[in-house]
Enzyme design. Structure first.
Site, short mmCIF file in Angstrom:
data_model
loop_
_atom_site.label_atom_id
_atom_site.label_comp_id
_atom_site.label_asym_id
_atom_site.label_seq_id
_atom_site.Cartn_x
_atom_site.Cartn_y
_atom_site.Cartn_z
N LYS A 54 -14.88 -14.51 25.98
CA LYS A 54 -13.86 -13.78 25.22
C LYS A 54 -13.27 -14.70 24.14
O LYS A 54 -13.06 -14.28 23.01
CB LYS A 54 -12.75 -13.28 26.16
N GLN A 98 -6.85 -12.29 33.56
CA GLN A 98 -8.22 -12.11 34.05
C GLN A 98 -8.22 -11.75 35.53
O GLN A 98 -7.59 -12.39 36.35
CB GLN A 98 -9.03 -13.40 33.81
N ASP A 127 -5.67 -4.87 27.56
CA ASP A 127 -6.55 -4.28 28.57
C ASP A 127 -6.21 -2.80 28.80
O ASP A 127 -6.98 -2.08 29.42
CB ASP A 127 -6.37 -5.00 29.92
N1 GUN Z 1 -12.24 -8.54 35.14
C1 GUN Z 1 -13.33 -7.73 35.05
N2 GUN Z 1 -13.18 -6.88 34.03
C2 GUN Z 1 -12.00 -7.14 33.46
C3 GUN Z 1 -11.29 -6.59 32.36
O1 GUN Z 1 -11.73 -5.67 31.68
N3 GUN Z 1 -10.09 -7.15 32.09
C4 GUN Z 1 -9.58 -8.15 32.83
N4 GUN Z 1 -8.38 -8.62 32.50
N5 GUN Z 1 -10.20 -8.69 33.85
C5 GUN Z 1 -11.40 -8.18 34.17
#
Ligand code: GUN
Length: 299
Positions: A54, A98, A127
């Protein structure tokens, strides 16, 4: 029949280039450089890889990608305070905690994940996990769209597919994918217009009876269950569009929730794993981070 491959990697790089362009224009017009802060608690190797990917994607798009690494032993209280600090920091436009949070965290008691996600300021919630953003989506006036479902909408649109009036079966009812996906495809006006919307949607899950028969009625089947190759060829209608959200590690291999070789024989179009839905999630996160910076400029 051999299905067409829906190339998520190609579509994601197209979107990333568009976001990079818009970031340049935004900054050129006097806006601040958008900044995304990922909060990474603990040392989970998969989460570390996701967060690194990311951050790199942010850099390539001209977005400042920061990672805040916290010890798994941090308390719930301290973690909440840290998030409130990010909420109050005008230099931070997007906040991403996360998931999953480490199970033995918060001094062995485990974290209250819901309370943590609820603490992220809605205007920084890239998110789209906060109740405010989920509620706005439910009411058909979304602010941020959750990244994976939004990536799927973009993929269908950019591959010139239409699901309006069709039967979509979403297998999986998670807050991250299944639920928002179903809502987005059923609504009247989607983020990509009326063709990637207006579907008749069924949500199937682990307690669904006759799952095979229900899947078989789908014009578009979306698998988001996290069970390797659970969707077999005989569950897919001839000519269906198959979207595989699963990313499961089986030995050395990454496999989806769909038995790919079997599905290729019956579907008209399918997303591969890897290279299908996965890359789109990050692309839409970049989109949301720019949107967050734009919204905060005007708030
Ligand atoms: N862990 C797996 N997918 C995601 C996501 O889309 N956002 C976040 N914050 N954590 C994740």
């Amino acid at each position: 029949m051999t299905a067409d491959l829906l190339d998520g990697k190609r579509v994601a790089s197209e979107i990333r280039a568009e976001v990079a362009d818009k970031v340049r224009q935004f900054v050129h017009g006097g806006g601040p450089q958008p900044c995304l802060t990922a909060v990474l608690v603990g040392e989970d190797p998969a989460s570390q890889v996701y967060v690194r990917n990311k951050r790199r994607a942010c850099e390539k798009a001209g977005i400042n990608g920061r990672t805040l690494r916290l010890d798994a032993g941090i308390s719930q209280q301290k973690l909440l305070e840290t998030i409130r600090g990010l909420n109050d920091d005008p230099a931070v436009h997007g906040i991403l905690v996360q998931l999953p949070l480490p199970t033995g965290g918060n001094g062995g008691k485990g974290f209250d994940e819901r309370a943590i996600l609820d603490t992220v300021a809605p205007l920084k919630d890239v998110d789209a996990f906060s109740p405010v953003n989920v509620g706005l989506l439910m009411q058909g006036r979304p602010r941020f769209l959750p990244c994976t479902p939004h990536g799927i909408v973009q993929l269908l649109h950019r591959c010139n597919l239409s699901i309006a009036g069709k039967h979509v079966v979403v297998v999986g009812r998670s807050d991250i994918v299944g639920k928002p996906m179903a809502m987005m495809l059923a609504q009247k006006n989607g983020s990509c217009g009326s063709e990637i919307a207006n579907a008749t949607v069924t949500i199937a899950h682990s307690r669904t009876e006759d799952l095979r028969d229900i899947c078989k009625t789908a014009d578009c089947l979306i698998a988001a269950v996290g069970v390797p190759e659970m969707i077999r060829g005989d569950m897919i209608r001839e000519g269906a569009i198959v979207i595989d959200v699963g990313i499961n590690r089986v030995g050395e291999k990454l496999v989806g929730d769909v038995a790919f070789d079997e599905a290729m024989e019956v579907a008209s179009a399918i997303t591969p794993v890897p290279g299908g839905v996965g890359p789109l999630t990050i692309a839409m996160l970049l989109h949301n981070t720019l949107l967050a910076a734009q919204l905060q400029l005007h708030s």
